[in-house]
Motif scaffolding. Structure first.
Motif, PDB file in Angstrom:
ATOM      1  N   PHE A  11       0.838  -1.189   0.000  1.00  0.00           N
ATOM      2  CA  PHE A  11       0.000   0.000   0.000  1.00  0.00           C
ATOM      3  C   PHE A  11       0.878   1.245   0.000  1.00  0.00           C
ATOM      4  CE2 PHE A  11      -2.220  -3.447   2.055  1.00  0.00           C
ATOM      5  CZ  PHE A  11      -3.375  -3.493   1.315  1.00  0.00           C
ATOM      6  N   ALA A  12       0.402   2.311  -0.651  1.00  0.00           N
ATOM      7  CA  ALA A  12       1.173   3.551  -0.737  1.00  0.00           C
ATOM      8  C   ALA A  12       0.225   4.715  -0.978  1.00  0.00           C
ATOM      9  CB  ALA A  12       2.187   3.468  -1.868  1.00  0.00           C
ATOM     10  N   TYR A  13       0.767   5.903  -0.837  1.00  0.00           N
ATOM     11  CA  TYR A  13       0.078   7.132  -1.208  1.00  0.00           C
ATOM     12  C   TYR A  13       0.655   7.536  -2.562  1.00  0.00           C
ATOM     13  CZ  TYR A  13      -1.486  11.967  -1.104  1.00  0.00           C
ATOM     14  OH  TYR A  13      -2.073  13.164  -1.413  1.00  0.00           O
ATOM     15  N   VAL A  14      -0.182   7.891  -3.515  1.00  0.00           N
ATOM     16  CA  VAL A  14       0.295   8.262  -4.845  1.00  0.00           C
ATOM     17  C   VAL A  14      -0.261   9.628  -5.239  1.00  0.00           C
ATOM     18  CG1 VAL A  14      -1.590   7.148  -6.128  1.00  0.00           C
ATOM     19  CG2 VAL A  14       0.639   7.453  -7.219  1.00  0.00           C
ATOM     20  N   GLN A  15       0.570  10.362  -5.964  1.00  0.00           N
ATOM     21  CA  GLN A  15       0.145  11.589  -6.623  1.00  0.00           C
ATOM     22  C   GLN A  15       0.408  11.377  -8.106  1.00  0.00           C
ATOM     23  OE1 GLN A  15       2.871  14.202  -4.555  1.00  0.00           O
ATOM     24  NE2 GLN A  15       1.178  15.102  -3.417  1.00  0.00           N
ATOM     25  N   ILE A  16      -0.568  11.728  -8.942  1.00  0.00           N
ATOM     26  CA  ILE A  16      -0.410  11.592 -10.387  1.00  0.00           C
ATOM     27  C   ILE A  16      -0.546  12.984 -10.991  1.00  0.00           C
ATOM     28  CG2 ILE A  16      -1.243  10.504 -12.493  1.00  0.00           C
ATOM     29  CD1 ILE A  16      -2.432   8.282 -10.681  1.00  0.00           C
ATOM     30  N   PHE A  17       0.550  13.448 -11.589  1.00  0.00           N
ATOM     31  CA  PHE A  17       0.602  14.790 -12.146  1.00  0.00           C
ATOM     32  C   PHE A  17       0.357  14.748 -13.649  1.00  0.00           C
ATOM     33  CE2 PHE A  17       3.114  14.884  -8.328  1.00  0.00           C
ATOM     34  CZ  PHE A  17       2.829  16.109  -7.754  1.00  0.00           C
ATOM     35  N   ASN A  18      -0.647  15.507 -14.088  1.00  0.00           N
ATOM     36  CA  ASN A  18      -0.940  15.684 -15.505  1.00  0.00           C
ATOM     37  C   ASN A  18      -0.784  17.175 -15.780  1.00  0.00           C
ATOM     38  OD1 ASN A  18      -1.828  15.660 -18.097  1.00  0.00           O
ATOM     39  ND2 ASN A  18      -3.923  15.067 -17.647  1.00  0.00           N
ATOM     40  N   GLY A  19       0.426  17.587 -16.020  1.00  0.00           N
ATOM     41  CA  GLY A  19       0.714  19.015 -16.150  1.00  0.00           C
ATOM     42  C   GLY A  19       1.110  19.581 -14.801  1.00  0.00           C
ATOM     43  N   LYS A  20       1.319  20.874 -14.772  1.00  0.00           N
ATOM     44  CA  LYS A  20       1.851  21.524 -13.577  1.00  0.00           C
ATOM     45  C   LYS A  20       0.850  21.611 -12.428  1.00  0.00           C
ATOM     46  CE  LYS A  20       4.856  25.345 -12.453  1.00  0.00           C
ATOM     47  NZ  LYS A  20       5.529  26.530 -12.973  1.00  0.00           N
ATOM     48  N   ASN A  21      -0.396  21.933 -12.713  1.00  0.00           N
ATOM     49  CA  ASN A  21      -1.376  22.162 -11.654  1.00  0.00           C
ATOM     50  C   ASN A  21      -2.505  21.141 -11.609  1.00  0.00           C
ATOM     51  OD1 ASN A  21      -0.113  24.565 -10.715  1.00  0.00           O
ATOM     52  ND2 ASN A  21      -0.933  25.617 -12.519  1.00  0.00           N
ATOM     53  N   ASN A  22      -2.420  20.090 -12.390  1.00  0.00           N
ATOM     54  CA  ASN A  22      -3.483  19.093 -12.444  1.00  0.00           C
ATOM     55  C   ASN A  22      -2.993  17.813 -11.767  1.00  0.00           C
ATOM     56  OD1 ASN A  22      -5.733  17.635 -13.020  1.00  0.00           O
ATOM     57  ND2 ASN A  22      -5.568  17.800 -15.242  1.00  0.00           N
ATOM     58  N   VAL A  23      -3.418  17.612 -10.510  1.00  0.00           N
ATOM     59  CA  VAL A  23      -2.925  16.492  -9.706  1.00  0.00           C
ATOM     60  C   VAL A  23      -4.100  15.687  -9.175  1.00  0.00           C
ATOM     61  CG1 VAL A  23      -1.573  15.821  -7.679  1.00  0.00           C
ATOM     62  CG2 VAL A  23      -0.948  17.867  -8.960  1.00  0.00           C
ATOM     63  N   SER A  24      -4.003  14.364  -9.302  1.00  0.00           N
ATOM     64  CA  SER A  24      -4.946  13.493  -8.593  1.00  0.00           C
ATOM     65  C   SER A  24      -4.110  12.716  -7.583  1.00  0.00           C
ATOM     66  CB  SER A  24      -5.693  12.567  -9.553  1.00  0.00           C
ATOM     67  OG  SER A  24      -4.805  11.748 -10.285  1.00  0.00           O
ATOM     68  N   TYR A  25      -4.747  12.245  -6.523  1.00  0.00           N
ATOM     69  CA  TYR A  25      -3.997  11.613  -5.441  1.00  0.00           C
ATOM     70  C   TYR A  25      -4.883  10.637  -4.683  1.00  0.00           C
ATOM     71  CZ  TYR A  25      -6.614  15.099  -2.885  1.00  0.00           C
ATOM     72  OH  TYR A  25      -7.650  15.853  -2.391  1.00  0.00           O
ATOM     73  N   GLY A  26      -4.239   9.796  -3.899  1.00  0.00           N
ATOM     74  CA  GLY A  26      -4.991   8.876  -3.068  1.00  0.00           C
ATOM     75  C   GLY A  26      -4.133   7.735  -2.558  1.00  0.00           C
TER      76      GLY A  26
END
Length: 104
Positions: A11-26
């Motif tokens: 298990f981990a925490y992830v951030q997915i960056f699509n460009g500079k200001n577009n981030v999804s996480y969980g």
């Protein structure tokens, strides 16, 4: 690759960056099987709940620290994936499997 390798989940925490200001996480569940990293969302705002990433398509792997927590990142299909671990084992799991998959 050894097809007899046991599939283990971490298990981990992830951030997915699509460009500079577009981030999804969980928070996600990670597992490797047949040269594919599976990322399954557990909680957060990830756009996709089940992501399959072929190891052969991962690039720009890097690792380091983020506020004293282990961090690993890579690029896949124009997105930057950043995994952060505050517990034991998760970082080594991802690092060991990614390196093994990339070599084979």
């Amino acid at each position: 690759m050894n097809s007899e390798r046991k599939v283990t989940k971490m298990f981990a925490y992830v951030q997915i960056f699509n460009g500079k200001n577009n981030v999804s996480y969980g928070y996600v569940d990670l597992s490797f099987s047949k040269n594919v990293l599976s990322v399954s969302a557990l909680k957060g705002n990830l756009r996709e709940h089940n992501i399959k990433i072929p190891a052969s398509e991962i690039s720009d792997i890097s690792s380091g620290k983020y506020q004293s927590w282990n961090q690993m990142s890579f690029m896949y299909q124009g997105l930057k994936y950043v995994f952060i671990y505050s517990g034991y084992g998760g970082y080594n799991y991802l690092e060991d499997h990614l390196m093994t998959e990339m070599i084979e």
